[in-house]
Design a protein around this motif. Structure first.
Motif: not given
Length: 193
Positions: A127-153
């Protein structure tokens, strides 16, 4: 010395990629079959579809890296039929050089995208990273499983490093600094007889 290190690294990476590809294809097959069989009795598992999609995407990246090492790109193979032996060697070197440049650029872009320095500065607080950089990679989640999407990225930086290593190894072989094995990607080992 450096070409030999890259040759061994590429051989190890190819073996790992073959294992990973087998695992991903098995996971894809099992998730699809399980979902089909359960739908026959009226049970739908939504996450199985999502797993199927992600395993297909991941296997595409891993397979593309192996194809680069094996030099079995269909478009380039078609062009080989119309070229002389010297033209083929030049084409191989050109493709290897371009793939190396692409891999290095992709590595740089992955570092910018994942921004490991800024996430460390934020104390690995997404959340702090997202606020500082406007980069949402670590807060995105997969639609159904709600797993952090960056793991697939993470397959993208893996792909970037893998194609850079494979392309450099191919380039060293093109320049004659390294002997090209008969089956550089080890694909013949996996052929069922």
């Amino acid at each position: 010395m450096i070409p030999m290190i890259f040759g061994k690294l590429s051989a190890w990476l190819s073996a790992f990629e073959r294992f990973l590809l087998k695992f991903l294809i098995a996971a894809l097959t099992l998730s699809v079959l399980m979902n089909v069989l359960l739908r026959m009795v009226g049970i739908t598992i939504a996450w199985a579809d999502e797993i199927g999609v992600y395993t297909m995407i991941l296997s595409g990246f891993v397979g593309a890296s192996l194809m680069l090492r094996a030099r079995i790109d269909p478009a380039v193979l078609l062009l080989h039929e119309f070229m002389s032996s010297k033209g083929r060697r030049i084409l191989h070197a050109l493709v290897s050089a371009l793939a190396t440049v692409f891999g290095i650029i992709l590595c740089y872009l992955c570092v910018r995208w994942f921004d490991p320095v800024e996430i460390a500065k934020a104390g690995f607080d997404a959340t702090a990273f997202q606020a500082a950089t406007f980069n949402f990679i670590y807060t995105d989640q997969t639609p159904v499983m709600a797993v952090p999407a960056f793991l697939f990225y993470l397959v993208i930086p893996f792909f970037a490093v893998a194609i850079t290593i494979h392309a450099l190894t191919n380039l060293f072989e093109d320049f004659g600094w390294l002997e090209r094995p008969e089956d550089p990607a080890g694909l013949a080992m996996d052929v069922v007889q």
